[in-house]
Design a protein around this motif. Structure first.
Motif, PDB file in Angstrom:
ATOM      1  N   ILE A   1       0.854  -1.188   0.000  1.00 37.70           N
ATOM      2  CA  ILE A   1       0.000   0.000   0.000  1.00 37.70           C
ATOM      3  C   ILE A   1       0.892   1.240   0.000  1.00 37.70           C
ATOM      4  CG2 ILE A   1      -1.806   1.269   1.221  1.00 37.70           C
ATOM      5  CD1 ILE A   1      -2.592  -1.401   2.550  1.00 37.70           C
ATOM      6  N   GLN A   2       0.770   2.051  -1.040  1.00 35.70           N
ATOM      7  CA  GLN A   2       1.578   3.259  -1.172  1.00 35.70           C
ATOM      8  C   GLN A   2       0.664   4.473  -1.316  1.00 35.70           C
ATOM      9  OE1 GLN A   2       5.010   3.805  -1.286  1.00 35.70           O
ATOM     10  NE2 GLN A   2       5.340   1.689  -0.647  1.00 35.70           N
ATOM     11  N   ILE A   3       1.119   5.610  -0.824  1.00 35.11           N
ATOM     12  CA  ILE A   3       0.349   6.841  -0.897  1.00 35.11           C
ATOM     13  C   ILE A   3       1.198   7.937  -1.537  1.00 35.11           C
ATOM     14  CG2 ILE A   3       1.002   7.476   1.469  1.00 35.11           C
ATOM     15  CD1 ILE A   3      -1.725   8.842   1.730  1.00 35.11           C
ATOM     16  N   VAL A   4       0.579   8.698  -2.412  1.00 35.32           N
ATOM     17  CA  VAL A   4       1.226   9.858  -3.020  1.00 35.32           C
ATOM     18  C   VAL A   4       0.510  11.090  -2.485  1.00 35.32           C
ATOM     19  CG1 VAL A   4       1.825  11.049  -5.162  1.00 35.32           C
ATOM     20  CG2 VAL A   4       1.814   8.545  -5.087  1.00 35.32           C
ATOM     21  N   TYR A   5       1.161  11.776  -1.553  1.00 35.66           N
ATOM     22  CA  TYR A   5       0.551  12.955  -0.947  1.00 35.66           C
ATOM     23  C   TYR A   5       0.562  14.131  -1.921  1.00 35.66           C
ATOM     24  CZ  TYR A   5       0.649  10.662   3.625  1.00 35.66           C
ATOM     25  OH  TYR A   5       0.457   9.797   4.676  1.00 35.66           O
ATOM     26  N   GLN A   6      -0.251  15.112  -1.607  1.00 34.50           N
ATOM     27  CA  GLN A   6      -0.389  16.266  -2.486  1.00 34.50           C
ATOM     28  C   GLN A   6       0.927  17.029  -2.636  1.00 34.50           C
ATOM     29  OE1 GLN A   6      -3.832  18.559  -1.544  1.00 34.50           O
ATOM     30  NE2 GLN A   6      -3.444  20.121  -3.084  1.00 34.50           N
ATOM     31  N   ASP A   7       1.758  17.035  -1.587  1.00 38.16           N
ATOM     32  CA  ASP A   7       3.028  17.768  -1.684  1.00 38.16           C
ATOM     33  C   ASP A   7       4.124  16.968  -2.395  1.00 38.16           C
ATOM     34  OD1 ASP A   7       3.795  15.871   0.170  1.00 38.16           O
ATOM     35  OD2 ASP A   7       4.092  17.276   1.810  1.00 38.16           O
ATOM     36  N   LEU A   8       3.823  15.697  -2.761  1.00 39.75           N
ATOM     37  CA  LEU A   8       4.680  14.822  -3.566  1.00 39.75           C
ATOM     38  C   LEU A   8       5.950  14.355  -2.866  1.00 39.75           C
ATOM     39  CD1 LEU A   8       4.429  16.483  -7.103  1.00 39.75           C
ATOM     40  CD2 LEU A   8       2.943  14.785  -6.042  1.00 39.75           C
ATOM     41  N   ALA A   9       6.549  15.152  -1.972  1.00 40.49           N
ATOM     42  CA  ALA A   9       7.759  14.774  -1.229  1.00 40.49           C
ATOM     43  C   ALA A   9       8.903  14.379  -2.149  1.00 40.49           C
ATOM     44  CB  ALA A   9       7.433  13.629  -0.255  1.00 40.49           C
ATOM     45  N   LEU A  10       9.105  15.177  -3.208  1.00 38.35           N
ATOM     46  CA  LEU A  10      10.228  14.963  -4.112  1.00 38.35           C
ATOM     47  C   LEU A  10      11.385  15.890  -3.738  1.00 38.35           C
ATOM     48  CD1 LEU A  10       8.329  14.802  -7.526  1.00 38.35           C
ATOM     49  CD2 LEU A  10       9.202  12.873  -6.194  1.00 38.35           C
ATOM     50  N   CYS A  11      12.607  15.466  -4.046  1.00 39.09           N
ATOM     51  CA  CYS A  11      13.791  16.290  -3.808  1.00 39.09           C
ATOM     52  C   CYS A  11      14.141  17.006  -5.110  1.00 39.09           C
ATOM     53  CB  CYS A  11      14.957  15.428  -3.342  1.00 39.09           C
ATOM     54  SG  CYS A  11      14.683  14.652  -1.738  1.00 39.09           S
ATOM     55  N   GLU A  12      13.903  18.305  -5.156  1.00 36.39           N
ATOM     56  CA  GLU A  12      14.058  19.052  -6.397  1.00 36.39           C
ATOM     57  C   GLU A  12      15.505  19.134  -6.860  1.00 36.39           C
ATOM     58  OE1 GLU A  12      12.111  22.783  -6.464  1.00 36.39           O
ATOM     59  OE2 GLU A  12      10.128  21.947  -6.040  1.00 36.39           O
ATOM     60  N   ASN A  13      16.467  18.995  -5.949  1.00 34.57           N
ATOM     61  CA  ASN A  13      17.878  19.098  -6.335  1.00 34.57           C
ATOM     62  C   ASN A  13      18.423  17.790  -6.894  1.00 34.57           C
ATOM     63  OD1 ASN A  13      17.555  18.056  -3.643  1.00 34.57           O
ATOM     64  ND2 ASN A  13      19.781  18.197  -3.400  1.00 34.57           N
ATOM     65  N   LEU A  14      17.639  16.722  -6.841  1.00 36.36           N
ATOM     66  CA  LEU A  14      18.069  15.428  -7.372  1.00 36.36           C
ATOM     67  C   LEU A  14      17.387  15.156  -8.709  1.00 36.36           C
ATOM     68  CD1 LEU A  14      17.945  13.202  -4.155  1.00 36.36           C
ATOM     69  CD2 LEU A  14      19.903  14.431  -5.124  1.00 36.36           C
ATOM     70  N   ASP A  15      17.981  14.252  -9.495  1.00 31.17           N
ATOM     71  CA  ASP A  15      17.355  13.920 -10.772  1.00 31.17           C
ATOM     72  C   ASP A  15      16.249  12.886 -10.573  1.00 31.17           C
ATOM     73  OD1 ASP A  15      18.598  11.404 -10.572  1.00 31.17           O
ATOM     74  OD2 ASP A  15      20.286  12.014 -11.812  1.00 31.17           O
ATOM     75  N   VAL A  16      15.575  12.560 -11.669  1.00 29.97           N
ATOM     76  CA  VAL A  16      14.437  11.645 -11.607  1.00 29.97           C
ATOM     77  C   VAL A  16      14.867  10.278 -11.084  1.00 29.97           C
ATOM     78  CG1 VAL A  16      12.737  10.403 -13.004  1.00 29.97           C
ATOM     79  CG2 VAL A  16      13.171  12.827 -13.434  1.00 29.97           C
ATOM     80  N   ALA A  17      15.980   9.745 -11.610  1.00 24.39           N
ATOM     81  CA  ALA A  17      16.444   8.418 -11.189  1.00 24.39           C
ATOM     82  C   ALA A  17      16.718   8.374  -9.694  1.00 24.39           C
ATOM     83  CB  ALA A  17      17.696   8.027 -11.976  1.00 24.39           C
ATOM     84  N   ALA A  18      17.368   9.413  -9.166  1.00 23.69           N
ATOM     85  CA  ALA A  18      17.680   9.443  -7.736  1.00 23.69           C
ATOM     86  C   ALA A  18      16.417   9.526  -6.902  1.00 23.69           C
ATOM     87  CB  ALA A  18      18.598  10.620  -7.426  1.00 23.69           C
ATOM     88  N   ASN A  19      15.431  10.284  -7.359  1.00 27.17           N
ATOM     89  CA  ASN A  19      14.169  10.388  -6.627  1.00 27.17           C
ATOM     90  C   ASN A  19      13.425   9.062  -6.606  1.00 27.17           C
ATOM     91  OD1 ASN A  19      12.907  13.135  -5.572  1.00 27.17           O
ATOM     92  ND2 ASN A  19      14.318  13.644  -7.224  1.00 27.17           N
ATOM     93  N   LEU A  20      13.484   8.324  -7.693  1.00 26.39           N
ATOM     94  CA  LEU A  20      12.768   7.048  -7.756  1.00 26.39           C
ATOM     95  C   LEU A  20      13.420   5.972  -6.895  1.00 26.39           C
ATOM     96  CD1 LEU A  20      11.690   6.804 -11.501  1.00 26.39           C
ATOM     97  CD2 LEU A  20      10.340   7.476  -9.532  1.00 26.39           C
ATOM     98  N   SER A  21      14.687   6.149  -6.572  1.00 28.75           N
ATOM     99  CA  SER A  21      15.397   5.180  -5.724  1.00 28.75           C
ATOM    100  C   SER A  21      15.618   5.690  -4.311  1.00 28.75           C
ATOM    101  CB  SER A  21      16.758   4.827  -6.345  1.00 28.75           C
ATOM    102  OG  SER A  21      16.605   4.117  -7.544  1.00 28.75           O
ATOM    103  N   LEU A  22      15.065   6.857  -3.999  1.00 25.71           N
ATOM    104  CA  LEU A  22      15.337   7.486  -2.715  1.00 25.71           C
ATOM    105  C   LEU A  22      14.960   6.561  -1.554  1.00 25.71           C
ATOM    106  CD1 LEU A  22      16.464  10.279  -2.012  1.00 25.71           C
ATOM    107  CD2 LEU A  22      14.120  11.041  -1.605  1.00 25.71           C
ATOM    108  N   GLY A  23      15.932   6.298  -0.692  1.00 24.29           N
ATOM    109  CA  GLY A  23      15.694   5.427   0.458  1.00 24.29           C
ATOM    110  C   GLY A  23      16.009   3.973   0.194  1.00 24.29           C
ATOM    111  N   SER A  24      16.152   3.610  -1.097  1.00 27.55           N
ATOM    112  CA  SER A  24      16.488   2.218  -1.433  1.00 27.55           C
ATOM    113  C   SER A  24      17.500   2.197  -2.578  1.00 27.55           C
ATOM    114  CB  SER A  24      15.230   1.433  -1.817  1.00 27.55           C
ATOM    115  OG  SER A  24      14.586   2.042  -2.925  1.00 27.55           O
ATOM    116  N   GLU A  25      18.471   3.096  -2.491  1.00 31.87           N
ATOM    117  CA  GLU A  25      19.453   3.230  -3.563  1.00 31.87           C
ATOM    118  C   GLU A  25      20.281   1.954  -3.722  1.00 31.87           C
ATOM    119  OE1 GLU A  25      18.749   7.313  -1.734  1.00 31.87           O
ATOM    120  OE2 GLU A  25      19.040   5.236  -1.037  1.00 31.87           O
ATOM    121  N   PRO A  26      20.455   1.470  -4.967  1.00 32.57           N
ATOM    122  CA  PRO A  26      21.317   0.296  -5.177  1.00 32.57           C
ATOM    123  C   PRO A  26      22.783   0.688  -5.033  1.00 32.57           C
ATOM    124  CG  PRO A  26      20.548   1.162  -7.284  1.00 32.57           C
ATOM    125  CD  PRO A  26      19.834   1.950  -6.218  1.00 32.57           C
TER     126      PRO A  26
END
Length: 271
Positions: A93-118
């Motif tokens: 179960i995953q939730i996408v909040y209205q504020d999105l909680a993305l890191c604007e200084n990182l690229d898309v790939a880094a944001n998609l792996s945030l917290g579980s970086e290989p």
């Protein structure tokens, strides 16, 4: 109001996520009063209600951010416990909040792996936090997540999030949830403050989520968007169920009346 798995002339799909009799109290305030809710795989269930109806509280209970005072949770009709975000994550179960909680200084790939970086192999003699990141694997994972949702407007997974449009950012936040191998995705006002073109992009991503077999919970005040993407619409009022309609059997006016006056809208078409 309890849910039934059949409608007049129709059979509803079996629920993937179902909750029954959910109560949530904050001191003397009863935010949820015995709420029943369900969503099936391959379905978009809209959750609507006026301000204070209990939508956000129910969403946070489903995500494990708030523990329910009473009630039961089921995944594919098997009883489960959801009292923390880790419980919800473990159940897909995953939730996408209205504020999105993305890191604007990182690229898309880094944001998609945030917290579980290989991390790269061959560095086992170092603690995991000190091992170099595997940028190639991160990029491949990001491309796979984007491709699954067919986000065609994104030129590169190496683009900085800070330079993306609102619609692209919303798509990235959804892709991050899907990349966590979830089966239930909750979207909180995903088209709020977006322009026409950006809204179209997000709605297409929501439809793609449904087509890939996810159970989608869509929270919005925008009736036009709801009636475009939702298969069913669940109305809450004063922390309790009003009714659930198949979208094809109701109208925006009927839903608005149900939100503001309850079952005065009429219940002939409810699930």
């Amino acid at each position: 109001m309890s849910f039934e798995n059949k409608t007049v002339g129709h059979t509803a799909p079996p629920p993937h996520l179902r909750v029954s009799g959910i109560h949530k109290r904050f001191g003397g305030v009863n935010a949820l009063r015995g709420v029943d809710f369900e969503v099936a795989r391959g379905e978009v269930m809209a959750l609507v209600g006026d301000n204070g109806a209990g939508k956000s509280t129910l969403m946070k209970v489903l995500a494990g951010a708030h523990a329910a005072n009473e009630g039961q949770f089921f995944i594919d009709e098997a009883p489960v416990n959801v009292t923390t975000p880790n419980d919800a994550n473990g159940l897909g179960i995953q939730i996408v909040y209205q504020d999105l909680a993305l890191c604007e200084n990182l690229d898309v790939a880094a944001n998609l792996s945030l917290g579980s970086e290989p991390v790269k192999s061959g560095w086992g003699f170092l603690p995991r936090l000190l091992r170099p990141l595997d940028d190639l694997e991160m990029e491949v994972k990001a491309k796979n997540a984007i491709d699954r949702l067919q986000v065609k407007t994104l030129q590169s997974v190496r683009a900085k999030v800070g330079g993306l449009s609102g619609g692209q950012r919303q798509a990235i936040a959804i892709a991050r949830a899907v990349g966590a191998d979830c089966s239930v995705v909750m979207l909180d006002e995903p088209t709020a403050a977006l322009g026409v073109a950006q809204t179209r992009q997000v709605l297409d991503v929501v439809k793609r989520l449904r087509d890939t077999g996810h159970a989608v919970i869509y929270i919005s005040h925008n009736m036009r968007d709801i009636f475009e993407v939702a298969d069913r619409i669940c109305v809450l009022r004063h922390g309790g169920n009003v009714a659930t309609w198949r979208t094809e059997d109701t109208t925006p006016d009927e839903i608005v009346v149900a939100m503001t006056r309850g079952l005065d809208a009429g219940a002939n078409n409810v699930v």
